[in-house]
Design a protein around this motif. Structure first.
Motif, mmCIF file in Angstrom:
data_model
loop_
_atom_site.group_PDB
_atom_site.id
_atom_site.type_symbol
_atom_site.label_atom_id
_atom_site.label_comp_id
_atom_site.label_asym_id
_atom_site.label_seq_id
_atom_site.Cartn_x
_atom_site.Cartn_y
_atom_site.Cartn_z
ATOM 1 N N LYS A 212 0.791 -1.126 0.065
ATOM 2 C CA LYS A 212 0.023 -0.066 -0.077
ATOM 3 C C LYS A 212 0.885 1.232 0.140
ATOM 4 C CE LYS A 212 -2.288 -1.262 3.761
ATOM 5 N NZ LYS A 212 -1.460 -2.514 4.038
ATOM 6 N N SER A 213 1.877 1.149 0.834
ATOM 7 C CA SER A 213 2.688 2.491 0.993
ATOM 8 C C SER A 213 3.539 2.781 -0.410
ATOM 9 C CB SER A 213 3.353 2.564 2.238
ATOM 10 O OG SER A 213 2.858 2.208 3.375
ATOM 11 N N THR A 214 3.765 1.583 -0.768
ATOM 12 C CA THR A 214 4.688 1.721 -2.098
ATOM 13 C C THR A 214 3.859 2.190 -3.164
ATOM 14 O OG1 THR A 214 5.790 -0.211 -1.443
ATOM 15 C CG2 THR A 214 6.096 0.427 -3.773
ATOM 16 N N THR B 109 4.633 1.135 13.624
ATOM 17 C CA THR B 109 3.280 1.842 14.013
ATOM 18 C C THR B 109 3.039 3.010 12.917
ATOM 19 O OG1 THR B 109 3.845 1.528 16.232
ATOM 20 C CG2 THR B 109 2.146 3.247 15.724
ATOM 21 N N ARG B 110 2.232 3.071 12.270
ATOM 22 C CA ARG B 110 1.786 4.066 11.307
ATOM 23 C C ARG B 110 0.261 4.585 11.267
ATOM 24 N NH1 ARG B 110 4.211 0.676 6.340
ATOM 25 N NH2 ARG B 110 5.846 -0.384 7.454
ATOM 26 N N ASP B 111 -0.197 5.541 10.697
ATOM 27 C CA ASP B 111 -1.230 5.957 10.704
ATOM 28 C C ASP B 111 -1.951 6.182 9.320
ATOM 29 O OD1 ASP B 111 -2.456 8.383 13.452
ATOM 30 O OD2 ASP B 111 -3.710 7.004 12.050
ATOM 31 N N ILE C 28 -5.323 8.337 0.310
ATOM 32 C CA ILE C 28 -4.879 8.040 1.622
ATOM 33 C C ILE C 28 -4.212 6.628 1.681
ATOM 34 C CG2 ILE C 28 -6.176 7.390 3.884
ATOM 35 C CD1 ILE C 28 -8.487 9.232 3.091
ATOM 36 N N ASP C 29 -3.073 6.605 2.635
ATOM 37 C CA ASP C 29 -2.402 5.382 2.772
ATOM 38 C C ASP C 29 -3.092 4.920 4.183
ATOM 39 O OD1 ASP C 29 -0.748 3.359 2.831
ATOM 40 O OD2 ASP C 29 0.950 4.537 3.426
ATOM 41 N N SER C 30 -3.826 3.683 4.413
ATOM 42 C CA SER C 30 -4.412 3.195 5.440
ATOM 43 C C SER C 30 -3.329 2.325 5.903
ATOM 44 C CB SER C 30 -5.764 2.720 5.294
ATOM 45 O OG SER C 30 -5.561 1.427 4.641
ATOM 46 N N LEU D 241 -1.195 -0.126 12.387
ATOM 47 C CA LEU D 241 -0.228 -1.084 13.033
ATOM 48 C C LEU D 241 0.108 -2.309 11.968
ATOM 49 C CD1 LEU D 241 -1.807 -0.974 16.446
ATOM 50 C CD2 LEU D 241 0.326 -0.090 16.042
ATOM 51 N N GLU D 242 1.356 -2.444 11.710
ATOM 52 C CA GLU D 242 1.345 -3.298 10.707
ATOM 53 C C GLU D 242 1.512 -4.743 11.195
ATOM 54 O OE1 GLU D 242 1.252 -3.025 7.488
ATOM 55 O OE2 GLU D 242 1.452 -0.598 7.632
ATOM 56 N N GLU D 243 1.642 -4.751 12.321
ATOM 57 C CA GLU D 243 1.590 -6.402 12.868
ATOM 58 C C GLU D 243 0.429 -6.602 13.793
ATOM 59 O OE1 GLU D 243 4.297 -10.147 13.130
ATOM 60 O OE2 GLU D 243 3.123 -8.669 11.807
HETATM 61 MG MG MG Z 1 2.271 0.824 4.749
#
Ligand code: MG
Ligand code: GDP
Length: 163
Positions: free
Chosen positions: A15-17, A37-39, A55-57, A60-62
């Motif tokens: 997603k972030s890529t 941790t991301r938002d 929007i990059d949702s 928490l990645e784990e």
């Molecule tokens: Mg991401």
């Protein structure tokens, strides 16, 4: 008229890529390491002449315990509510995982306008997942490679009716 696109899906699908590629700046954190941790992140996305808010949702990645999963679900729901259209991303290399169903459920319950995208689709390894993905009942998946910038024309064509 401009529109808002939310990129949703389980951690590590890319997603972030894609967000970074659409926004053209390293606004979102891309990290191989779990537990970061991301938002929600928002940027001005662009494909050729199309301009939109993206929007990059993340959250928490784990998401290993219940509270983290709950937080991730809430973040995704918030992103869906903010968006006109959701790009639901799966990982064509990993195949469909139970966690993908969780996100598919959120999108169905929210009655979201969904574009299904199978990322990491460079090469033939993706074909099996593309076929599986039809079973999600969310339409025909777009083949993407966020990392290599492939599939953006198909994404453009999917977004044009919304713009
Ligand atoms: Mg991401
Ligand atoms: P997110 O957790 O969904 O935001 O996923 P990231 O954007 O952080 O990407 C997770 C991992 O997948 C990173 O190592 C990326 O480099 C990798 N990745 C992203 N897009 C692609 C792609 O199109 N092909 C391949 N092979 N790897 C990708």
């Amino acid at each position: 008229m401009s529109f808002t696109l939310a990129i949703v899906g389980r951690p590590n699908v890319g997603k972030s890529t894609l967000f970074n590629r659409l926004v053209g700046k390293k606004l979102a954190l891309v990290d191989d390491q779990p537990g970061v941790t991301r938002d929600l992140r928002e940027g001005e996305g662009r494909i050729a002449d199309l301009r939109f808010t993206v929007i990059d949702s993340a959250g928490l990645e784990e998401a290993t315990d219940d509270s983290l999963q709950g937080r991730m679900r809430r973040l995704t729901e918030r992103a869906v509510e903010m968006a006109d259209v959701c790009l639901f991303m799966i990982d064509a290399r990993a195949g469909l995982l139970p966690a993908d169903e969780v996100f598919a459920d959120i999108l169905r319950k929210k009655n979201a306008n969904v574009i299904l995208a199978a990322n990491k689709a460079e090469g033939k390894a993706a074909d099996a997942t593309i076929l599986e993905a039809y079973a999600l009942g969310l339409g025909e998946p777009i083949r993407l490679s966020a990392e290599h910038g492939e599939g953006l024309l198909d994404l453009y064509n999917a977004l044009t009716p919304i713009a």
